[in-house]
Design a protein around this motif. Sequence first.
Motif, mmCIF file in Angstrom:
data_model
loop_
_atom_site.group_PDB
_atom_site.id
_atom_site.type_symbol
_atom_site.label_atom_id
_atom_site.label_comp_id
_atom_site.label_asym_id
_atom_site.label_seq_id
_atom_site.Cartn_x
_atom_site.Cartn_y
_atom_site.Cartn_z
ATOM 1 N N GLU A 369 91.584 4.812 85.955
ATOM 2 C CA GLU A 369 92.688 5.773 86.022
ATOM 3 C C GLU A 369 93.703 5.511 84.913
ATOM 4 N N VAL A 370 93.923 4.251 84.608
ATOM 5 C CA VAL A 370 94.849 3.918 83.512
ATOM 6 C C VAL A 370 94.325 4.461 82.187
ATOM 7 N N LEU A 371 93.024 4.369 81.995
ATOM 8 C CA LEU A 371 92.451 4.818 80.719
ATOM 9 C C LEU A 371 92.334 6.341 80.653
ATOM 10 N N ASN A 372 91.984 6.971 81.759
ATOM 11 C CA ASN A 372 91.772 8.426 81.754
ATOM 12 C C ASN A 372 92.964 9.125 82.381
ATOM 13 N N ARG A 373 93.954 9.393 81.562
ATOM 14 C CA ARG A 373 95.188 10.020 82.035
ATOM 15 C C ARG A 373 95.205 11.523 81.784
ATOM 16 N N GLY A 374 94.090 12.059 81.319
ATOM 17 C CA GLY A 374 94.022 13.492 81.080
ATOM 18 C C GLY A 374 94.791 13.929 79.858
ATOM 19 N N ASP A 376 93.516 14.112 76.952
ATOM 20 C CA ASP A 376 92.566 14.947 76.221
ATOM 21 C C ASP A 376 91.455 15.348 77.186
ATOM 22 N N SER A 377 90.967 16.562 77.043
ATOM 23 C CA SER A 377 89.924 17.060 77.947
ATOM 24 C C SER A 377 88.595 16.355 77.716
ATOM 25 N N ASN A 378 88.402 15.820 76.553
ATOM 26 C CA ASN A 378 87.172 15.076 76.255
ATOM 27 C C ASN A 378 87.315 13.660 76.816
ATOM 28 N N THR A 379 86.479 13.305 77.788
ATOM 29 C CA THR A 379 86.636 11.997 78.451
ATOM 30 C C THR A 379 86.460 10.829 77.492
ATOM 31 N N PHE A 380 85.677 11.015 76.434
ATOM 32 C CA PHE A 380 85.497 9.938 75.459
ATOM 33 C C PHE A 380 86.788 9.714 74.651
ATOM 34 N N VAL A 381 87.377 10.840 74.240
ATOM 35 C CA VAL A 381 88.642 10.735 73.498
ATOM 36 C C VAL A 381 89.737 10.207 74.415
ATOM 37 N N ASP A 382 89.739 10.697 75.644
ATOM 38 C CA ASP A 382 90.747 10.281 76.618
ATOM 39 C C ASP A 382 90.657 8.768 76.879
ATOM 40 N N SER A 383 89.442 8.263 76.978
ATOM 41 C CA SER A 383 89.257 6.821 77.206
ATOM 42 C C SER A 383 89.752 6.014 76.014
ATOM 43 N N ARG A 384 89.502 6.510 74.823
ATOM 44 C CA ARG A 384 89.935 5.787 73.626
ATOM 45 C C ARG A 384 91.467 5.731 73.546
ATOM 46 N N LEU A 385 92.118 6.891 73.828
ATOM 47 C CA LEU A 385 93.584 6.909 73.804
ATOM 48 C C LEU A 385 94.166 6.016 74.900
ATOM 49 N N GLY A 386 93.496 6.050 76.062
ATOM 50 C CA GLY A 386 93.971 5.219 77.178
ATOM 51 C C GLY A 386 93.823 3.737 76.887
ATOM 52 N N LEU A 387 92.722 3.365 76.243
ATOM 53 C CA LEU A 387 92.527 1.940 75.952
ATOM 54 C C LEU A 387 93.559 1.445 74.940
ATOM 55 N N ASP A 388 93.897 2.290 73.974
ATOM 56 C CA ASP A 388 94.905 1.869 72.984
ATOM 57 C C ASP A 388 96.258 1.634 73.660
ATOM 58 N N LYS A 389 96.594 2.478 74.632
ATOM 59 C CA LYS A 389 97.852 2.266 75.355
ATOM 60 C C LYS A 389 97.787 0.996 76.187
ATOM 61 N N TRP A 390 96.649 0.804 76.867
ATOM 62 C CA TRP A 390 96.448 -0.437 77.652
ATOM 63 C C TRP A 390 96.545 -1.674 76.747
ATOM 64 N N LYS A 431 83.129 5.355 77.008
ATOM 65 C CA LYS A 431 84.199 5.783 77.909
ATOM 66 C C LYS A 431 84.542 4.649 78.881
ATOM 67 N N ALA A 432 85.427 4.927 79.787
ATOM 68 C CA ALA A 432 85.977 3.870 80.657
ATOM 69 C C ALA A 432 84.885 3.106 81.404
ATOM 70 N N SER A 433 83.868 3.815 81.856
ATOM 71 C CA SER A 433 82.836 3.143 82.651
ATOM 72 C C SER A 433 82.054 2.124 81.818
ATOM 73 N N ASN A 434 82.025 2.304 80.497
ATOM 74 C CA ASN A 434 81.319 1.344 79.642
ATOM 75 C C ASN A 434 82.045 0.008 79.539
ATOM 76 N N ILE A 435 83.336 0.011 79.796
ATOM 77 C CA ILE A 435 84.129 -1.201 79.562
ATOM 78 C C ILE A 435 84.857 -1.643 80.832
ATOM 79 N N GLN A 436 84.332 -1.266 81.996
ATOM 80 C CA GLN A 436 85.033 -1.550 83.250
ATOM 81 C C GLN A 436 85.145 -3.037 83.556
ATOM 82 N N SER A 437 84.335 -3.880 82.896
ATOM 83 C CA SER A 437 84.435 -5.332 83.133
ATOM 84 C C SER A 437 85.805 -5.874 82.747
#
Length: 598
Positions: A369-374, A376-390, A431-437
């Motif tokens: 949820e932290v990574l996918n904040r919506g 961007d509609s593209n979940t891959f882009v959304d995950s990348r933006l979320g990870l940078d914030k994290w 996306k987020a599920s790839n890096i959930q560890s």
Amino acid sequence: MNNSRRIVIQLLIASVAILFCSKLFYMQVIDDDYKSAAQNNVMKRFVSYPFRGMISDRNNHLMVYNDPVYDIKIVPKEFKNVDTAAFCQRFDIPHKDFDKLWKKARRYSWVKASTLKKQLTKEEFAEIESYLIDFPGVYVSPRTVRGYNYKSAANALGYIGEIPPRQLKKDTLKYYREGDYVGRSGLESYYEEYLRGQRGASYKMVNVRGVVKGSFQGGEYDTLSVPGKNLTSTIDLDLQAYAEKLMKGKVGSLVAIEPSTGEILAMVSAPDYDPGLLSGRLLGKNIGKLYGDSLKPLFNRPIMAAYPPGSIFKTLQALVALQEGVIRPGEKIYCDHKLIGDHAPIGLFDIQRAIKYSSNNFFVKVFKEVLNRGVDSNTFVDSRLGLDKWHSYMLRFGLGQRLGIDLPGEKKGYIPSSAFYDRYYGHNRWKASNIQSLAIGQGEVLVTPIQMANMGALLANRGYFYTPHLIKDVDGNGPLEKYTIKHETNIDPAYYDEVIKGMEQVVQGTATRAYIKDFPIAGKTGTVQNPHGPDHSVFMAFAPVEHPKIAVSVYVENAGWGGRAATAISGLVLEKYVRGHITRPWMEKYVLKGDFLY
């Protein structure tokens, strides 16, 4: 014919006379070399090495002092008409070794002193002192090496040794000379410019046998040496010794910090060694043995080792989730075991319960949820933006970068960014599920033990920390300025209270070996997966919960569950420091026995 011959002879004599006169004029009036050479026959320069600053612990127990030693030096030009066999016998030098040293000294300089024998003790020097007068060109140079009152904190203190050639070349200020001692590691190296002092020199008149007859020109050109500055360490020697006792026979580290100042109370790298082994003439021999030890006692684990943090990382994940509004205090999430393996029960979890039971599935959910904040509609882009914030949050916690402790060799650990996964998976192909560890402190994230202890400090402070440091005073002027700067995490302090309540429940759940009656501790266990053998045991905690005095992290390699080795050691150290004694001797026996896996 006779007249011509006479004229030639006269011109020849006159030419020779002019030649001699010119040479004499050059020698006496123009060229200073001969004057200097004449002065060198009677005047000698003696280097006065300063006393190196000493180091005490926070309670004024002297940890490091200076031990006088004597170097025997030789000037080849003056070493004439000497019975070398008698010399070798008097000075206990094998003749074969003397030949090598003699050749080396001649290659270095005919007129400058070279070291023949190093670091004689007071007793050894007393045995040969009376013989010096019998051997012209042989001099003594007094200096000091380090002495230690305690066999503690060797990796933190470091050691001194002769300056390496590479460092000597880099000395643009030309302070050092060949054979000078410098700090080679630890505090000795980091505070070298404060500890070393300023070298002095004196010029003495000596007779042909090298016996000092008095000052040269009344000491007009002499300079006094200036002693180095004394340092007061943040280390509490009693706590340090106790922590070393508990870590004996184990591989890992322990770091204890005073949260309100960032002062390091104890820092153990296990296995350790006696600091006295790296002082004096046996330094070279002993350091070779230590380097050859398979358990690497010279590897300063608290600042150099980088490990996956395991579940202690969940405390920070909870703070980020709360600050991002992914979850509110008291809000419950249903968790089964579908996302990832888990030891926590299936059911509803809020932040406190998730920390208490260390629910993997809860933290994987909130991490996504932290990574996918919506954004961007593209979940891959959304995950990348979320990870940078994290990632930016992690930097605020002091992770993924050097904290700046006053020791050389500190490592950064590692906090992966989107650039890392772009390189690994390809741009916008993860996306987020790839890096959930990452959610549970596994995967690519690495932290050092000093960073783990600093986590405990910033949690204890409810949102800020001071850079951990080992020196609290430099010659009466306090610590270095950078250690007085407060680092804010800019996370709502109320969210820290929520996490800390969960950590208090941990001590009554998975970390009962740290439970002490009427002694409130907040902590978090971690069991770090190890593909090469048994898991690593980790615990991070602070105490008392209100008005904390100490934060600690313990990491024991190959010791299994976090709730055993690391938790038991932490509880003992916390109580020892706050109360001054322990109330659970059976727990101490458990730790010293070291049977944690079964």
